[in-house]
Design a protein around this motif. Structure first.
Motif, PDB file in Angstrom:
ATOM      1  N   UNK A  18       0.866  -1.171   0.000  1.00  0.00           N
ATOM      2  CA  UNK A  18       0.000   0.000   0.000  1.00  0.00           C
ATOM      3  C   UNK A  18       0.905   1.224   0.000  1.00  0.00           C
ATOM      4  N   UNK A  19       0.370   2.340  -0.479  1.00  0.00           N
ATOM      5  CA  UNK A  19       1.122   3.591  -0.511  1.00  0.00           C
ATOM      6  C   UNK A  19       0.268   4.674   0.128  1.00  0.00           C
ATOM      7  N   UNK A  20       0.835   5.373   1.114  1.00  0.00           N
ATOM      8  CA  UNK A  20       0.158   6.486   1.779  1.00  0.00           C
ATOM      9  C   UNK A  20       1.214   7.428   2.343  1.00  0.00           C
ATOM     10  N   UNK A  21       1.000   8.718   2.174  1.00  0.00           N
ATOM     11  CA  UNK A  21       1.891   9.736   2.746  1.00  0.00           C
ATOM     12  C   UNK A  21       3.361   9.476   2.419  1.00  0.00           C
ATOM     13  N   UNK A  22       3.657   9.202   1.167  1.00  0.00           N
ATOM     14  CA  UNK A  22       5.023   8.968   0.695  1.00  0.00           C
ATOM     15  C   UNK A  22       5.704   7.763   1.340  1.00  0.00           C
ATOM     16  N   UNK A  69       9.983   2.776  -5.762  1.00  0.00           N
ATOM     17  CA  UNK A  69      10.043   3.676  -4.607  1.00  0.00           C
ATOM     18  C   UNK A  69      11.037   4.806  -4.844  1.00  0.00           C
ATOM     19  N   UNK A  70      12.196   4.484  -5.388  1.00  0.00           N
ATOM     20  CA  UNK A  70      13.193   5.527  -5.666  1.00  0.00           C
ATOM     21  C   UNK A  70      12.679   6.511  -6.717  1.00  0.00           C
ATOM     22  N   UNK A 126       9.703   7.372  -7.348  1.00  0.00           N
ATOM     23  CA  UNK A 126       8.599   8.186  -6.835  1.00  0.00           C
ATOM     24  C   UNK A 126       8.909   8.819  -5.470  1.00  0.00           C
ATOM     25  N   UNK A 127      10.190   8.806  -5.069  1.00  0.00           N
ATOM     26  CA  UNK A 127      10.643   9.395  -3.810  1.00  0.00           C
ATOM     27  C   UNK A 127       9.825   8.906  -2.614  1.00  0.00           C
ATOM     28  N   UNK A 128       9.673   7.585  -2.522  1.00  0.00           N
ATOM     29  CA  UNK A 128       8.935   6.963  -1.421  1.00  0.00           C
ATOM     30  C   UNK A 128       9.900   6.282  -0.460  1.00  0.00           C
ATOM     31  N   UNK A 129       9.522   6.243   0.800  1.00  0.00           N
ATOM     32  CA  UNK A 129      10.234   5.441   1.792  1.00  0.00           C
ATOM     33  C   UNK A 129       9.502   4.100   1.898  1.00  0.00           C
ATOM     34  N   UNK A 130      10.246   3.055   2.221  1.00  0.00           N
ATOM     35  CA  UNK A 130       9.682   1.711   2.284  1.00  0.00           C
ATOM     36  C   UNK A 130       9.613   1.242   3.730  1.00  0.00           C
ATOM     37  N   UNK A 131       8.411   0.811   4.124  1.00  0.00           N
ATOM     38  CA  UNK A 131       8.194   0.222   5.448  1.00  0.00           C
ATOM     39  C   UNK A 131       8.056  -1.283   5.234  1.00  0.00           C
TER      40      UNK A 131
END
Length: 101
Positions: A31-35, A65-66, A68-73
């Motif tokens: 899921x993707x939320x708040x970057x 992720x890279x 789209x400038x997302x951090x991965x949990x």
């Protein structure tokens, strides 16, 4: 040739799918939320296990992720283990939880 594709619903829940010659061979539920891209589960079709396909999925997810400038949990045990095993490779995208090394 293996291809990693992402499919998300309107709430940004979905999965990365690993396709081989038109057949789905694996999936990574996200899921993707708040970057933040949260990874819940990775699964490879049993007849394709042991061929490094989970890593192909992981690489596709990290590239997304890279881009789209997302951090991965990494809640998925496989992804978390890979992040811990190769922290320098994933340092730029790994959203570490409190107390995590």
């Amino acid at each position: 040739m293996d291809e990693v594709v992402i499919r998300l619903n309107a709430k940004n829940h979905g999965a990365f799918y690993l396709m081989h010659e038109g057949e789905q061979t694996g999936e990574m539920i996200i899921s993707i939320a708040d970057n933040v891209l949260t990874v819940y589960h990775t699964e490879i079709d049993p007849k394709f296990e042991g061929k490094g396909l989970a890593r192909v999925l992981l690489n596709g997810m990290v590239a997304y992720a890279r881009e789209h400038q997302l951090k991965i949990k990494p809640l998925c045990a496989y992804v978390h283990a890979q992040f811990k095993r190769h922290p320098e490779e994933f340092a730029d995208v790994w959203l570490k939880q409190e107390g995590e090394q």
